[in-house]
Design an enzyme around this catalytic site. Structure first.
Site, PDB file in Angstrom:
ATOM      1  N   SER A  15     -32.846 -29.979   0.218  1.00  0.00           N
ATOM      2  CA  SER A  15     -32.310 -29.476   1.559  1.00  0.00           C
ATOM      3  C   SER A  15     -31.629 -28.400   1.310  1.00  0.00           C
ATOM      4  CB  SER A  15     -31.502 -30.478   2.050  1.00  0.00           C
ATOM      5  OG  SER A  15     -32.202 -31.691   2.374  1.00  0.00           O
ATOM      6  N   ARG A  40     -23.233 -26.120   3.500  1.00  0.00           N
ATOM      7  CA  ARG A  40     -23.114 -27.722   3.736  1.00  0.00           C
ATOM      8  C   ARG A  40     -22.934 -27.706   5.085  1.00  0.00           C
ATOM      9  NH1 ARG A  40     -22.733 -32.382   0.912  1.00  0.00           N
ATOM     10  NH2 ARG A  40     -23.011 -31.219  -1.218  1.00  0.00           N
ATOM     11  N   HIS A  43     -26.503 -27.918   6.530  1.00  0.00           N
ATOM     12  CA  HIS A  43     -26.900 -29.077   6.012  1.00  0.00           C
ATOM     13  C   HIS A  43     -26.321 -30.248   6.761  1.00  0.00           C
ATOM     14  CE1 HIS A  43     -26.732 -32.568   3.165  1.00  0.00           C
ATOM     15  NE2 HIS A  43     -27.903 -32.191   3.185  1.00  0.00           N
TER      16      HIS A  43
END
Lengths: 210, 210
Positions: A15, A40, A43
């Site tokens: 990812s 993040r 994400h």
């Protein structure tokens, strides 16, 4: 679209590679220190807008890491963020996560004073007597309360992660801290959330020894 | 931007008015039944993309309400979603929220089989022996596991809220259910999250008697 088999342990890595590749395709280069934090956040939301709206005060990430290494606690404004933060990892440095929002006496006092529970929660947090990183993912009134305590000389937060989400006073509440001397990580604009607050704290924890 | 004083009890109402107004300005008219659900998703994310990507099977909302009225349980794939769902309101109808992701034996089995914890969690959920609404906000492998159990004739979910977020297999996992006969509320594409899953469940709960 076909399901592809990816080993569970590889999903996160893959990812992050995809996020990195797509940022590159968009011509966006993130600051090296900020990159793992912003990535993040992307994400956790699949929202690349954050690449353009995340704001970090000078040396913010190093400061946050230092606070955690020295046992700082985290105070958040939702039980969802509390739930999402890696408490085990934080505890390795002596820290704990607190959320006072659901406390009965907080609800009672908020009702009496006609303020939000977040306002009262932040006042409670100020009396913890340990260094605190505030991770605000929902209530702009939490940020406003912290700011008011600061201007009244009562309490100055050591660090503010300011990512409340929404439509009423969210943008303005973030601006208070963008223009302050308090070290911060803030997402400018309306977007944010408990998940974003937790993602930022976890990103700091996961990169603390790097 | 100035902070405006809004009574705590008025903040949510004002937010929904702003969302309604901006949708109107964008020329977007939501289906009347779906409107409170989609608006709460936008409220929780400040992301108007959801107005274009939320998908509902025919009569989905009425079906979900009926399940809850009859005491259906909710199974989710994150403790964050579990934390965000209004459990008190759900309990009024006899329902409970479950998340098996952090169970030690789930982690152990997942590791042995080289599958995700979500996969194992969904197998556990299938054996609850009560009607279940699945609220998947994180792991596409949870959706894939449910779909596999279905095609193998082992178990068919009563309802799927499918809003995992991310970059690996998320779009494809959602497509499995968009093309199935299972009643669903799904956000097409990469976006979603635990906060979105909780918002959808809560929106159904808050509109159940309307």
């Amino acid at each position: 679209m076909e399901i592809e088999y990816v080993l569970p342990t590889e999903i996160e890595k893959r990812s992050f590679e995809i996020i990195g590749k797509e940022l590159q395709d968009m011509g966006i280069t993130l600051n090296k220190e900020q990159e793992p934090i912003t990535k993040r956040v992307i994400h956790t939301s699949a929202d690349f807008d954050y690449a353009n709206t995340m704001r970090y005060s000078d040396g913010a990430i190093e400061k946050a890491k230092e606070l955690i290494r020295n046992g700082a606690h985290i105070v958040t404004d939702t039980n969802m963020a509390l739930s999402g933060i890696n408490k085990k990892r934080l505890a390795e440095y002596g820290g704990q996560v607190h959320c006072f929002m659901a406390d009965e006496d907080v609800a009672k006092e908020a009702k009496e004073r006609q303020v939000t529970r977040a306002t009262v929660s932040m006042e409670r947090a100020a009396s913890l007597n340990v260094p605190v990183i505030f991770a605000i993912g929902n209530a702009p009134t939490a940020l406003i309360s912290l700011y008011e305590q600061m201007t009244e000389g009562k309490f100055t937060p050591e660090f503010v992660i300011g990512v409340p989400v929404g439509f009423v006073n969210v943008v303005a509440a973030k601006e208070l801290f963008l223009n302050s001397d308090v070290p911060y990580i803030i997402n400018e604009g309306r977007k944010g959330g408990s998940n974003i607050a937790a993602a930022i704290v976890n990103a700091i924890l996961y990169n603390i020894d790097k």
